[in-house]
Design an enzyme around this catalytic site. Structure first.
Site, PDB file in Angstrom:
ATOM      1  N   LYS A  59       0.850  -1.202   0.000  1.00 48.24           N
ATOM      2  CA  LYS A  59       0.000   0.000   0.000  1.00 48.24           C
ATOM      3  C   LYS A  59       0.881   1.246   0.000  1.00 48.24           C
ATOM      4  O   LYS A  59       2.085   1.165   0.239  1.00 48.24           O
ATOM      5  CB  LYS A  59      -0.904  -0.029   1.224  1.00 48.24           C
ATOM      6  CG  LYS A  59      -0.157   0.010   2.554  1.00 48.24           C
ATOM      7  CD  LYS A  59      -1.091  -0.246   3.730  1.00 48.24           C
ATOM      8  CE  LYS A  59      -0.348  -0.227   5.047  1.00 48.24           C
ATOM      9  NZ  LYS A  59      -1.203  -0.705   6.159  1.00 48.24           N
ATOM     10  N   TYR A 109      17.773  29.251  10.662  1.00 53.62           N
ATOM     11  CA  TYR A 109      16.597  29.984  11.148  1.00 53.62           C
ATOM     12  C   TYR A 109      16.453  29.840  12.652  1.00 53.62           C
ATOM     13  O   TYR A 109      16.606  28.747  13.198  1.00 53.62           O
ATOM     14  CB  TYR A 109      15.327  29.439  10.488  1.00 53.62           C
ATOM     15  CG  TYR A 109      15.157  29.849   9.045  1.00 53.62           C
ATOM     16  CD1 TYR A 109      15.077  31.197   8.684  1.00 53.62           C
ATOM     17  CD2 TYR A 109      15.054  28.890   8.052  1.00 53.62           C
ATOM     18  CE1 TYR A 109      14.898  31.572   7.351  1.00 53.62           C
ATOM     19  CE2 TYR A 109      14.872  29.243   6.717  1.00 53.62           C
ATOM     20  CZ  TYR A 109      14.793  30.587   6.376  1.00 53.62           C
ATOM     21  OH  TYR A 109      14.618  30.944   5.078  1.00 53.62           O
TER      22      TYR A 109
END
Ligand code: PLP
Length: 365
Positions: free
Chosen positions: A35, A256
């Site tokens: 899947k 950041y």
């Protein structure tokens, strides 16, 4: 030159892991669970290596069509069954076996016009409370199915919530076997964790096992066991390169939010991989990474297209050095996807499924 990030699929590892499952349960039939596009690896990329399975289990009808297009004539199981009545036409046409987990799916079958009898897996909700009939309504669902001319054969299926944890499977196991006791048909219970750890018991093993994650080389019960403990090999490598080098003085910060501060002079590498490639933003400072096949760590925050790593402990590293985010480095060193995932508070499952479409994916030869 294209951006250097690359995902490589290893057919030898897939074959090895499949064989590993065979050894664990030699007398059970085996669904290779593919899947989610083979847990992010790509159905077409894994198919050849996994065609030694007895069947393929998935849930997306388009994925089932792709498996048939690859020439697979053996069993395919839709583990969530039909999503609407007309899905049954494709089941008839492609000979798909399908789960039946609710009354509506039985209604659709009863109204379905077909020449070919369907093989269905009647799903029991034995405690997970996701899909399936409660034990008390299971037998009446079976009787309804058994009376339908559209149904050729009925098998029994349930799913464990805690095969990898301390709660265990005893309760669900007993609920399942009690409710199905004298019903004739094949049975299937085990996911990867149950297949590796609990399936020595024939009551657990049943006729079919449904391993997914182990095939891709990730430990289903990490950190209790590692992939190495289970003798699994990583089926995917995510690799890239250092695209810039910075030399920091003590007190300078990285990235950041300036969340990492150098305590001493150090060299860092800027790496062409970010959260837009599927590398989680939660895998910040301290997450393990290999540079030239040697272990080091991520520093600061992961940004969209880049992350930064500590080059100080890696001899000879610099511009262009190979970076392995998970999987196998060129020198043979391994970095487990489970370990990376844990550093980011998630699972190997999620990382392998989330590699972004912009990352080129190739099959190793
Ligand atoms: C995904 C899934 C599996 C495989 O689970 P793993 O933990 O990857 O082995 C088995 N059965 C069902 C019903 C599933 O949805």
């Amino acid at each position: 030159m294209p951006r250097p990030i690359l995902a490589t699929i290893h057919p030898d590892a897939l074959r090895h892991n499949l064989e590993r499952v065979r050894q664990a349960v030699p007398d059970a039939k085996l669904w290779a669970v593919i899947k989610a596009n083979a847990y992010g690896h790509g159905i077409e990329r894994v198919f050849d290596a996994l065609r030694g399975a007895d069947g393929f289990a998935l849930l997306d009808l388009a994925e089932a069509e792709r498996v048939r297009q690859l020439g697979w004539r053996g069993p395919i199981l839709l583990i969530e069954g039909a999503f609407e009545a007309r899905d049954l036409e494709l089941c008839s046409r492609l000979g798909l076996w399908h789960v039946v987990h609710c009354d509506e799916q039985i209604d659709w079958l009863a109204a379905h016009k077909t020449q070919v009898g369907h093989r269905v897996f009647l799903k029991m909700n034995s405690g997970m409370n996701r899909l399936g009939f409660a034990p008390g309504s299971y037998r009446s669902a079976w009787a309804r199915l058994n009376a339908l001319t559209q149904v050729d054969e009925i098998s029994f299926i349930s799913h464990f919530s805690d095969a990898d944890g301390p709660r265990g499977i005893a309760h669900q196991l007993s609920v399942f076997h009690t409710a199905t006791q004298d019903l004739p048909g094949e049975r299937s219970l085990c996911n990867s964790a149950a297949t590796l750890a609990l399936a020595q018991d024939s009551q657990v093993r049943c006729d079919w096992v449904r391993p997914g994650i182990v095939l891709y080389g990730s430990a289903p019960d990490y950190p209790l066991h590692t992939a190495q403990d289970w003798a699994l090999q990583p089926a995917m490598t995510l690799s890239t390169r250092v695209i810039a080098v910075q030399h920091l003085q003590a007190g300078e910060t990285v990235g950041y939010g300036s969340t990492f501060t150098a305590e001493a002079p150090m060299t860092i590498g800027v790496v062409a991989c970010g959260y837009a490639d599927g590398y989680p933003r939660s895998c910040g400072t301290g997450t393990p990474v290999l540079v030239n096949g040697q272990r080091t760590r991520v520093l600061g925050r992961v940004s969209m297209d880049m992350l930064t790593v500590d080059l100080t402990p890696v001899e000879g590293a610099g511009m262009g050095s190979e970076v392995t985010l998970w999987g196998r480095a060129s020198n043979g060193a391994l970095l487990s996807i489970d370990e990376v995932a844990q550093a980011g508070g998630t699972l190997g499952y999620e990382l392998m499924c989330a590699v972004a479409p912009r990352v080129t994916m190739v099959v190793a030869d």
